[in-house]
Motif scaffolding. Structure first.
Motif, PDB file in Angstrom:
ATOM      1  N   TYR A 205      -1.807   5.452   2.572  1.00 29.19           N
ATOM      2  CA  TYR A 205      -2.606   4.610   3.459  1.00 29.19           C
ATOM      3  C   TYR A 205      -2.114   4.683   4.903  1.00 29.19           C
ATOM      4  O   TYR A 205      -2.602   3.947   5.748  1.00 29.19           O
ATOM      5  CB  TYR A 205      -2.584   3.153   2.991  1.00 29.19           C
ATOM      6  N   ALA A 206      -1.132   5.527   5.143  1.00 25.62           N
ATOM      7  CA  ALA A 206      -0.642   5.679   6.512  1.00 25.62           C
ATOM      8  C   ALA A 206      -1.802   6.095   7.410  1.00 25.62           C
ATOM      9  O   ALA A 206      -2.624   6.939   7.043  1.00 25.62           O
ATOM     10  CB  ALA A 206       0.461   6.723   6.561  1.00 25.62           C
ATOM     11  N   THR A 207      -1.860   5.459   8.558  1.00 20.44           N
ATOM     12  CA  THR A 207      -2.940   5.743   9.489  1.00 20.44           C
ATOM     13  C   THR A 207      -2.684   7.076  10.178  1.00 20.44           C
ATOM     14  O   THR A 207      -1.538   7.456  10.414  1.00 20.44           O
ATOM     15  CB  THR A 207      -3.001   4.616  10.539  1.00 20.44           C
ATOM     16  N   ALA A 208      -3.747   7.762  10.513  1.00 27.98           N
ATOM     17  CA  ALA A 208      -3.596   9.009  11.259  1.00 27.98           C
ATOM     18  C   ALA A 208      -2.964   8.713  12.618  1.00 27.98           C
ATOM     19  O   ALA A 208      -2.972   7.579  13.090  1.00 27.98           O
ATOM     20  CB  ALA A 208      -4.965   9.659  11.437  1.00 27.98           C
ATOM     21  N   LYS A 209      -2.422   9.733  13.231  1.00 26.78           N
ATOM     22  CA  LYS A 209      -1.794   9.554  14.543  1.00 26.78           C
ATOM     23  C   LYS A 209      -2.852   9.684  15.642  1.00 26.78           C
ATOM     24  O   LYS A 209      -3.872  10.363  15.447  1.00 26.78           O
ATOM     25  CB  LYS A 209      -0.712  10.621  14.737  1.00 26.78           C
ATOM     26  N   PRO A 210      -2.600   9.070  16.786  1.00 27.48           N
ATOM     27  CA  PRO A 210      -3.540   9.224  17.907  1.00 27.48           C
ATOM     28  C   PRO A 210      -3.706  10.697  18.278  1.00 27.48           C
ATOM     29  O   PRO A 210      -2.755  11.477  18.190  1.00 27.48           O
ATOM     30  CB  PRO A 210      -2.859   8.451  19.042  1.00 27.48           C
ATOM     31  N   ARG A 211      -4.910  11.040  18.687  1.00 27.97           N
ATOM     32  CA  ARG A 211      -5.188  12.431  19.047  1.00 27.97           C
ATOM     33  C   ARG A 211      -5.951  12.474  20.374  1.00 27.97           C
ATOM     34  O   ARG A 211      -6.549  11.481  20.780  1.00 27.97           O
ATOM     35  CB  ARG A 211      -5.992  13.116  17.947  1.00 27.97           C
TER      36      ARG A 211
ATOM     37  N   PRO B  40       0.847  -1.194   0.000  1.00 31.31           N
ATOM     38  CA  PRO B  40       0.000   0.000   0.000  1.00 31.31           C
ATOM     39  C   PRO B  40       0.882   1.244   0.000  1.00 31.31           C
ATOM     40  O   PRO B  40       1.921   1.261   0.662  1.00 31.31           O
ATOM     41  CB  PRO B  40      -0.772  -0.115   1.318  1.00 31.31           C
ATOM     42  N   PRO B  41       0.499   2.257  -0.727  1.00 30.49           N
ATOM     43  CA  PRO B  41       1.308   3.482  -0.740  1.00 30.49           C
ATOM     44  C   PRO B  41       1.255   4.181   0.598  1.00 30.49           C
ATOM     45  O   PRO B  41       0.434   3.870   1.453  1.00 30.49           O
ATOM     46  CB  PRO B  41       0.646   4.324  -1.837  1.00 30.49           C
TER      47      PRO B  41
END
Lengths: 56, 195
Positions: free
Chosen positions: A40-46, A36-37
Motif C-alpha cells: 500500500y506504499a504510495t508512489a513517489k512524486p514524479r 496495511p502491508p
C-alpha cells in the motif's frame, strides 16, 4: 445439610489487585487492526514536462 | 491511529487527503515553444483553515454582495510513505536524495512521536489502504481553489476528523513560525565547574 459456598469470584475480594475476570482480560487483549502491508506504499512524486508550440 | 471525519461536504475541507495533486513548477517560453513542468504528488493534505474554505464557495455565487473573503489558493503539504522517508528515497523520481532517518533508533521514534517540527506522522486506519506516512511541512505548496474543487470530486481519499486536522495545521503553523537564530559570534561563557 451443610450449605455449599458460592464459587470464588475475585471481583468481590476487597483490596484485590486482580479484579479482572478472564473475559475482561481477553477483551482488553484484542489485537490491533493489522497494518496495511507495504504494497500500500504510495508512489513517489514524479515530474511531467510538457512542451507545446505557441500558435501566433 | 488518526481519526477520520464521517461523511463529506461538497467543497474543499481542511484535512482532506487528495490523490495526484499537481504543482506547477515553472512555465517557460523560448523560441515559440512553451514548456510547462509539473510535479505530481501522489498524496497531499489540505492545510488551509476550514473557516476560509467554507466561505470561499459562498462568495463565488451570484448572490454574494462582494468577494472580500475569496481565496486565490489553498495550502497543501505532500504526504510521503514513511518507509521511503526513513530511507531518504521519497524524492528519487525527481532526482533528489534526502537525508536518511534511522527507523529503529531515536530519530525514527522522534518522527513517529511528532517530536520533529518538520514532519507529521500519519497512521491511517486499516480501512484506508495507505501505509504509514509522513507529512513534510517543508515541502508545502499551493493549488488554485477551482482546480482543487474539481480534483477533489474524484480524488479525495479521506478527511481527518476536526481534532486531528487542527493538530496538523497547528503543528504546520508552528513550523512556519520557527525563528532561525544565528550562531553565537563569541565563545560561550565558561561554566562554574570549568573554572
Amino acid at each position: 445439610v451443610p450449605k455449599s459456598e458460592p464459587p470464588f469470584d475475585p471481583r468481590y475480594l476487597v483490596g484485590s489487585q486482580d479484579t479482572q475476570t478472564r473475559e475482561d482480560k481477553a477483551a482488553e487483549e484484542v489485537p490491533p487492526a493489522p497494518r496495511p502491508p507495504d504494497s500500500y506504499a504510495t508512489a513517489k512524486p514524479r515530474r511531467i514536462v510538457t512542451r507545446a508550440q505557441i500558435v501566433p | 491511529v488518526i481519526d477520520l471525519a464521517a461523511g463529506s461536504v461538497a467543497r474543499v475541507v481542511q484535512g482532506d487527503i487528495i490523490r495526484d495533486v499537481e504543482y506547477v513548477e515553472y512555465v517557460a517560453e523560448k523560441d515559440g515553444i512553451l514548456e510547462i513542468s509539473r510535479i505530481v504528488f501522489p498524496l497531499a493534505i489540505v492545510l488551509t483553515q476550514d473557516c476560509d474554505l467554507e466561505w470561499d464557495p459562498r462568495l463565488r455565487s451570484e448572490e454574494a454582495k462582494n468577494q472580500d473573503k475569496l481565496l486565490l489558493s489553498a495550502l497543501l503539504a505532500p504526504i510521503y510513505t514513511a518507509a521511503h522517508v526513513y530511507a531518504g528515497e521519497h524524492l528519487t523520481d525527481l532526482g533528489l536524495r534526502m537525508a536518511t532517518i534511522n527507523e529503529k533508533r531515536s530519530p525514527g521514534e522522534y518522527l513517529r512521536n511528532n517530536e520533529r517540527p518538520r514532519y507529521h506522522y500519519l497512521d491511517l486506519p486499516a480501512g484506508i489502504q495507505i501505509a504509514p506516512s509522513v507529512i513534510d511541512f517543508k515541502h508545502y505548496f499551493s493549488a488554485h481553489i477551482k482546480y482543487l474543487v474539481e480534483l477533489r470530486k474524484r480524488n479525495r481519499v479521506c478527511t481527518l476528523s476536526p481534532l486531528f486536522r487542527e493538530d496538523v495545521t497547528q503543528r504546520f503553523s508552528n513550523f512556519l513560525a520557527r525563528v532561525g537564530l544565528p550562531e553565537p559570534s563569541v565563545a560561550p561563557r565558561a561554566t562554574e565547574s570549568a573554572k
